[in-house]
Design an enzyme around this catalytic site. Structure first.
Site, PDB file in Angstrom:
ATOM      1  N   GLU A 195       0.830  -1.285   0.075  1.00 47.39           N
ATOM      2  CA  GLU A 195      -0.048   0.013   0.045  1.00 47.39           C
ATOM      3  C   GLU A 195       0.960   1.307   0.024  1.00 47.39           C
ATOM      4  O   GLU A 195       0.651   2.211  -0.728  1.00 47.39           O
ATOM      5  CB  GLU A 195      -0.968   0.081   1.234  1.00 47.39           C
ATOM      6  CG  GLU A 195      -2.151  -1.058   1.164  1.00 47.39           C
ATOM      7  CD  GLU A 195      -3.010  -0.708  -0.072  1.00 47.39           C
ATOM      8  OE1 GLU A 195      -3.215   0.521  -0.728  1.00 47.39           O
ATOM      9  OE2 GLU A 195      -3.681  -1.708  -0.524  1.00 47.39           O
ATOM     10  N   TYR A 237      -6.105   6.925   4.283  1.00 48.48           N
ATOM     11  CA  TYR A 237      -6.285   5.604   3.476  1.00 48.48           C
ATOM     12  C   TYR A 237      -5.616   4.513   3.505  1.00 48.48           C
ATOM     13  O   TYR A 237      -5.936   3.301   3.391  1.00 48.48           O
ATOM     14  CB  TYR A 237      -5.902   6.248   1.826  1.00 48.48           C
ATOM     15  CG  TYR A 237      -5.834   5.161   0.984  1.00 48.48           C
ATOM     16  CD1 TYR A 237      -6.974   4.695   0.107  1.00 48.48           C
ATOM     17  CD2 TYR A 237      -4.684   4.703   0.725  1.00 48.48           C
ATOM     18  CE1 TYR A 237      -7.124   3.484  -0.554  1.00 48.48           C
ATOM     19  CE2 TYR A 237      -4.603   3.278  -0.341  1.00 48.48           C
ATOM     20  CZ  TYR A 237      -5.634   3.097  -0.820  1.00 48.48           C
ATOM     21  OH  TYR A 237      -5.667   1.854  -1.520  1.00 48.48           O
ATOM     22  N   ASP A 296      -9.768   5.403  -3.283  1.00 43.83           N
ATOM     23  CA  ASP A 296      -8.865   6.022  -4.093  1.00 43.83           C
ATOM     24  C   ASP A 296      -9.377   6.565  -5.319  1.00 43.83           C
ATOM     25  O   ASP A 296     -10.712   6.506  -5.475  1.00 43.83           O
ATOM     26  CB  ASP A 296      -7.783   4.938  -4.253  1.00 43.83           C
ATOM     27  CG  ASP A 296      -8.043   3.836  -5.440  1.00 43.83           C
ATOM     28  OD1 ASP A 296      -9.335   4.117  -5.539  1.00 43.83           O
ATOM     29  OD2 ASP A 296      -7.236   3.199  -5.979  1.00 43.83           O
TER      30      ASP A 296
END
Length: 291
Positions: free
Chosen positions: A35, A118, A136
Site C-alpha cells: 500500500e 487511506y 482512491d
C-alpha cells in the site's frame, strides 16, 4: 445505489489480477508495504520491487534493523522516496510496540508514523478482512459514474466520498473487504479515466452514467501533471547519483545532473532536510547512515 455487490464480487473473483499481496498467505506486513509503494505508483513498477523487499525484509523488525540508506537505495526508482523513510520508521514502531505484527484496527494503524487514513483503512480491509471504506481515485471514478451519473469524480471531498462508499459496502466484514478490492479493481481495469471498457463492465446495465447517455464531465479541470524539469525530477536525479555510488560523493558529481544551479541546490537542500541525504564533515554527500 447502482452497484450490486454480488455482481461485482463475482466479476472480481473471475477477473481480478493475481497480485502477490492479494495471496491469502501474504502477511499484513506485505499488504502494508504494498500500500505504501502503490501510492501514486503503477502496479507494474511496484511488483518487482515489492518482491525484492519481502524477500529481504519479510518482517518489520528486519527492515527496522537496516539503515535508512539501505532502505532508500532499495526503494530504487519508485519515486517519492520519503515513503521509504516513513515505512522504515513505522517498521521500528511495529517491531517494538506491536510484537512485530502490523495492527489490525484503523485507529492503531493511524498512530503509526507516516500512515494516513487511506492506508490505515486499506490495511484493515485487505490484510484483515475488515469492513472499512477504502477510497482512491479509481473508486471515486466508479462511484461518480455508476452512482451519480457523472463522467468523472471532480474534486475530492473526504466526507462525501467516504459516505458514498460506506453506503455501498455490504454489512458483513468479509464481503465488504472483498467489495473494497473489487470496486477499486473495476476502476483500474474497466472504468478507466480514458477509454473506459464499458462493454466489459459487470454493472453496465445499472450504471447511472450509461443510463444518462454518458454525459461529458463539465466540472473543474484537473491540473496536468508534468515531471521532467520539476523539483521532484531533479531530486530523483540527485538521488540516482548516490544510489549508484558505493560511498559519499563530492558535490561536483551532483552538480553534473542538472544545468540550473539554483534549482539544483534548492533540491539538494530539500533532500538534506527530508533526511534522504546527509553531508559528511568533510563536505561530501551520502545516503543516510552510509558514511
Amino acid at each position: 445505489m447502482a452497484v450490486d455487490p454480488d455482481v461485482l464480487l463475482d466479476w472480481f473473483s473471475a477477473h481480478g489480477r493475481d497480485l502477490p499481496w492479494r495471496d491469502p498467505g501474504c502477511s499484513a506486513w506485505g499488504v502494508l508495504v504494498s500500500e505504501i509503494m502503490l501510492q501514486q505508483t503503477p502496479v507494474a513498477r511496484v511488483e518487482p520491487i515489492w518482491r525484492e523487499w519481502m524477500a529481504r525484509w519479510p518482517v518489520p523488525s528486519a527492515l527496522a534493523a537496516s539503515t535508512q540508506g539501505e532502505v532508500v537505495r532499495a526503494w530504487g526508482k519508485l519515486g517519492y522516496p520519503r515513503r521509504a523513510l516513513r515505512l522504515h520508521e513505522a517498521a521500528g514502531v511495529i517491531a517494538e510496540q506491536h510484537g512485530d505484527v502490523v495492527p489490525s484496527d484503523v485507529d492503531t494503524l493511524l498512530a503509526l508514523p507516516g500512515i494516513g487514513a487511506y492506508t490505515a483503512r486499506a490495511v484493515a480491509a485487505f490484510a484483515y478482512g475488515r469492513r472499512a471504506p477504502v477510497v482512491d481515485t479509481n473508486v471515486r471514478r466508479v462511484v461518480a459514474r455508476a452512482v451519480h451519473g457523472a463522467g468523472d469524480a471532480g474534486p475530492a471531498s473526504n466526507t462525501r466520498d467516504m459516505a458514498d462508499v460506506e453506503a455501498l459496502l455490504p454489512a458483513q466484514d468479509a464481503p465488504a473487504a472483498k467489495f473494497s478490492a473489487a470496486i477499486m479493481e473495476l476502476g483500474a481495469l474497466i472504468c478507466t479515466a480514458r477509454a473506459p471498457k464499458c462493454a466489459d463492465c459487470p454493472i453496465y446495465d445499472e450504471c447511472a452514467w450509461q443510463l444518462a447517455g454518458r454525459p461529458e464531465y463539465t466540472g473543474p479541470a484537473k491540473p496536468v501533471q508534468r515531471y521532467a524539469g520539476t523539483d521532484r525530477y531533479v531530486r530523483g536525479r540527485l538521488l540516482d547519483v548516490l544510489r549508484g555510488s558505493e560511498g559519499p560523493v563530492e558535490k561536483a558529481r551532483l552538480d553534473l545532473v542538472w544545468h540550473d544551479g539554483g534549482q539544483r541546490d534548492r533540491c539538494l537542500d530539500s533532500l538534506l532536510v527530508d533526511g534522504l541525504l546527509e553531508q559528511t564533515r568533510d563536505g561530501l554527500f551520502a545516503l543516510p547512515g552510509e558514511h
